[in-house]
Design a protein around this motif. Structure first.
Motif, mmCIF file in Angstrom:
data_model
loop_
_atom_site.group_PDB
_atom_site.id
_atom_site.type_symbol
_atom_site.label_atom_id
_atom_site.label_comp_id
_atom_site.label_asym_id
_atom_site.label_seq_id
_atom_site.Cartn_x
_atom_site.Cartn_y
_atom_site.Cartn_z
ATOM 1 N N LYS A 47 13.266 -18.628 -3.547
ATOM 2 C CA LYS A 47 11.860 -19.011 -3.378
ATOM 3 C C LYS A 47 11.404 -19.944 -4.499
ATOM 4 O O LYS A 47 10.706 -20.939 -4.263
ATOM 5 C CB LYS A 47 10.969 -17.768 -3.352
ATOM 6 C CG LYS A 47 11.091 -16.937 -2.083
ATOM 7 C CD LYS A 47 10.208 -15.697 -2.169
ATOM 8 C CE LYS A 47 10.380 -14.810 -0.933
ATOM 9 N NZ LYS A 47 9.567 -13.557 -1.050
ATOM 10 N N GLU A 48 11.804 -19.624 -5.726
ATOM 11 C CA GLU A 48 11.404 -20.442 -6.876
ATOM 12 C C GLU A 48 12.010 -21.837 -6.806
ATOM 13 O O GLU A 48 11.353 -22.824 -7.141
ATOM 14 C CB GLU A 48 11.799 -19.757 -8.176
ATOM 15 C CG GLU A 48 10.994 -18.506 -8.489
ATOM 16 C CD GLU A 48 11.325 -17.942 -9.859
ATOM 17 O OE1 GLU A 48 11.157 -18.673 -10.849
ATOM 18 O OE2 GLU A 48 11.765 -16.774 -9.933
ATOM 19 N N ALA A 51 10.313 -23.940 -4.118
ATOM 20 C CA ALA A 51 8.990 -24.388 -4.572
ATOM 21 C C ALA A 51 9.079 -25.652 -5.427
ATOM 22 O O ALA A 51 8.077 -26.355 -5.607
ATOM 23 C CB ALA A 51 8.308 -23.274 -5.360
#
Length: 246
Positions: A47-48, A51
């Motif tokens: 997810k990081e 992003a």
């Protein structure tokens, strides 16, 4: 600096590996995040990275398995077309004095920490040599330079990483592929978190900078070695240890 490049980072779900994966992504690289067991942790890393606006692929694989690694590299190439950076970071500890160390504890540390790096390097070799470019960065340890009581298996594996690094640098250099090692000292990770306060105080006394390192301290050096700015550096061992070993 790494826009359009693809990096494979082993053991990237937490600790130093996680920091490295995020740092390479911040530099624009698409990242293959290898993990073995930490499903929840790797999902957070994915997810990081997403992003940050780059592509990411999480692959579960036991790097001590030649076949597992072969499949991981095939999936990576199928997804991204090439592999430009390999970071051999995955590692475990099974500490104990030699007289009490079980054969299984010696074997498992060698299999993951040393043989795992061989497996990954072996399977990216043809790709990098064919494209005449590539960066291989191996995570060793100051324990591989100085030895450490209670870590015969870990120190042996990390010393082996240094020998492997220099040999690969000599074999691959003529094709534009570099191979370097980074040797962290005491870094704030799960491995050091559980150390007794007295032990940490003793360690601090050996570090001129008087603090434990951060995973980002290691990641910053790895990211530099992965770029074109480090194109004339190969076969080297760079300590990231606050001056502990000099």
């Amino acid at each position: 600096m790494l826009k359009g490049k693809t990096a494979v980072v082993t053991g990237a779900s937490r600790g130093i590996g996680r920091a490295i994966a995020l740092k390479l992504a911040k530099h624009g690289a698409n990242v293959v995040v290898n993990y073995r067991n930490s499903v929840d942790a790797v999902q957070e890393v994915v997810k990081e990275i997403e992003a940050l606006g780059v592509k990411v692929l999480a692959i579960q694989a036991d790097i001590s398995s030649y076949t597992d690694v072969e499949n991981m590299i095939k999936k990576s190439v199928e997804e991204f077309g090439s592999i430009d950076v390999l970071v051999n970071n995955a590692g475990i500890t099974k500490d104990g004095l030699l007289m009490r160390m079980k054969e299984a504890d010696f074997d498992s540390v060698i299999d993951i920490n040393l043989k795992g790096a061989f497996n990954c390097t072996r399977h990216v070799a043809a790709i990098m040599l064919k494209q005449r470019s590539g960066r291989i960065i191996n995570i060793s340890s100051v324990s591989g330079l100085t030895g450490n009581a209670g870590q015969v298996n870990y120190s042996a594996a990390k010393a082996g990483i240094i020998g492997m690094t220099k040999s690969v640098a000599k074999e691959f250099g003529s094709r534009g592929v570099t191979c370097n090692a980074v040797a962290p000292g005491y870094i704030q990770t799960d491995m050091t978190e559980d150390l007794p306060a007295k032990v940490k105080d003793t360690i601090m006394g050996t570090i001129p900078l008087k603090r434990l390192g951060r995973p980002e301290d290691v990641a910053n050096v790895v990211a530099f070695l992965a770029t074109d700015e480090a194109a004339y550096i190969t076969g080297q061992v760079i300590n990231v240890d606050g001056g502990m070993v000099m």
